[in-house]
Design a protein around this motif. Structure first.
Motif, PDB file in Angstrom:
ATOM      1  N   TYR A  27      51.969 -30.653 -12.524  1.00  0.00           N
ATOM      2  CA  TYR A  27      50.692 -30.987 -11.898  1.00  0.00           C
ATOM      3  C   TYR A  27      49.577 -30.051 -12.359  1.00  0.00           C
ATOM      4  CZ  TYR A  27      47.361 -32.165  -8.235  1.00  0.00           C
ATOM      5  OH  TYR A  27      46.247 -32.558  -7.553  1.00  0.00           O
ATOM      6  N   GLU A  28      49.901 -28.764 -12.472  1.00  0.00           N
ATOM      7  CA  GLU A  28      48.921 -27.763 -12.878  1.00  0.00           C
ATOM      8  C   GLU A  28      48.326 -28.112 -14.249  1.00  0.00           C
ATOM      9  OE1 GLU A  28      50.608 -23.822 -13.433  1.00  0.00           O
ATOM     10  OE2 GLU A  28      48.873 -22.986 -12.389  1.00  0.00           O
ATOM     11  N   ASN A  29      49.180 -28.436 -15.208  1.00  0.00           N
ATOM     12  CA  ASN A  29      48.696 -28.778 -16.539  1.00  0.00           C
ATOM     13  C   ASN A  29      48.022 -30.137 -16.566  1.00  0.00           C
ATOM     14  OD1 ASN A  29      49.357 -26.375 -17.715  1.00  0.00           O
ATOM     15  ND2 ASN A  29      51.295 -27.081 -18.527  1.00  0.00           N
ATOM     16  N   ASP A  30      48.500 -31.077 -15.741  1.00  0.00           N
ATOM     17  CA  ASP A  30      47.816 -32.365 -15.634  1.00  0.00           C
ATOM     18  C   ASP A  30      46.355 -32.138 -15.247  1.00  0.00           C
ATOM     19  OD1 ASP A  30      50.209 -33.638 -16.169  1.00  0.00           O
ATOM     20  OD2 ASP A  30      50.490 -34.397 -14.127  1.00  0.00           O
TER      21      ASP A  30
ATOM     22  N   HIS B 244      52.555 -27.239 -27.362  1.00  0.00           N
ATOM     23  CA  HIS B 244      53.163 -26.058 -26.734  1.00  0.00           C
ATOM     24  C   HIS B 244      53.857 -26.465 -25.436  1.00  0.00           C
ATOM     25  CE1 HIS B 244      51.295 -23.254 -29.504  1.00  0.00           C
ATOM     26  NE2 HIS B 244      50.159 -23.901 -29.348  1.00  0.00           N
ATOM     27  N   PRO B 245      54.918 -25.758 -25.080  1.00  0.00           N
ATOM     28  CA  PRO B 245      55.616 -26.060 -23.822  1.00  0.00           C
ATOM     29  C   PRO B 245      54.701 -25.878 -22.611  1.00  0.00           C
ATOM     30  CG  PRO B 245      56.947 -24.617 -25.205  1.00  0.00           C
ATOM     31  CD  PRO B 245      55.592 -24.706 -25.848  1.00  0.00           C
ATOM     32  N   ASP B 246      54.910 -26.705 -21.601  1.00  0.00           N
ATOM     33  CA  ASP B 246      54.086 -26.679 -20.393  1.00  0.00           C
ATOM     34  C   ASP B 246      54.035 -25.303 -19.734  1.00  0.00           C
ATOM     35  OD1 ASP B 246      52.988 -29.159 -20.356  1.00  0.00           O
ATOM     36  OD2 ASP B 246      54.244 -29.943 -18.757  1.00  0.00           O
ATOM     37  N   ALA B 247      55.158 -24.646 -19.629  1.00  0.00           N
ATOM     38  CA  ALA B 247      55.188 -23.342 -18.951  1.00  0.00           C
ATOM     39  C   ALA B 247      54.293 -22.329 -19.661  1.00  0.00           C
ATOM     40  CB  ALA B 247      56.614 -22.822 -18.863  1.00  0.00           C
ATOM     41  N   GLU B 248      54.344 -22.323 -20.986  1.00  0.00           N
ATOM     42  CA  GLU B 248      53.488 -21.401 -21.748  1.00  0.00           C
ATOM     43  C   GLU B 248      52.021 -21.772 -21.576  1.00  0.00           C
ATOM     44  OE1 GLU B 248      54.784 -21.355 -25.829  1.00  0.00           O
ATOM     45  OE2 GLU B 248      56.676 -20.375 -25.316  1.00  0.00           O
TER      46      GLU B 248
ATOM     47  N   ARG C   3      47.637 -15.901 -16.615  1.00  0.00           N
ATOM     48  CA  ARG C   3      48.795 -15.112 -16.178  1.00  0.00           C
ATOM     49  C   ARG C   3      49.392 -14.333 -17.344  1.00  0.00           C
ATOM     50  NH1 ARG C   3      50.180 -19.926 -12.661  1.00  0.00           N
ATOM     51  NH2 ARG C   3      51.189 -20.771 -14.510  1.00  0.00           N
ATOM     52  N   LYS C   4      49.276 -14.902 -18.530  1.00  0.00           N
ATOM     53  CA  LYS C   4      49.752 -14.234 -19.739  1.00  0.00           C
ATOM     54  C   LYS C   4      48.710 -14.420 -20.825  1.00  0.00           C
ATOM     55  CE  LYS C   4      54.717 -14.753 -19.008  1.00  0.00           C
ATOM     56  NZ  LYS C   4      55.962 -15.338 -19.534  1.00  0.00           N
TER      57      LYS C   4
END
Length: 102
Positions: A26-29, A57-61, A69-70
């Motif tokens: 949801y965050e990336n959406d 790129h992967p969603d988490a990254e 955050r990073k």
């Protein structure tokens, strides 16, 4: 631009918009999809290529990078990723400011 190439660009934009708004998190959406909704109609093939590269790129990254955050690693840094991150930061600041003012 020919009618055929114009139609192909429209279809490409639609596919990328769907992909940007259905990332799986949801965050990336919200961040990537929100950016795409706002700007995709004005993107040419080069900008669409850049957006596709970001979405590889992967969603988490992406979530970590876009929220701050990073830090974004040098090999992933791009103008498009920076634009999306800046847009997400503006939206977050606006929402946070609105909530604080209540």
């Amino acid at each position: 631009m020919t009618e055929l190439s114009s139609e192909a660009l429209i279809q490409r934009r639609r596919r990328l918009l769907y992909r940007a708004t259905h990332r799986g998190t949801y965050e990336n959406d919200l961040m990537i999809g929100g950016f795409a909704r706002k700007y995709i109609d004005g993107m040419d093939d080069e900008a669409l290529d850049a957006l596709e590269a970001v979405m590889e790129h992967p969603d988490a990254e992406l979530a970590d990078w876009l929220t701050g955050r990073k830090p974004v690693p040098a090999e992933a840094e791009s103008d498009m990723l920076r634009r999306i991150r800046d847009e997400a930061a503006e939206i977050a600041q606006g929402e946070f400011g609105a909530k604080r003012g209540r």
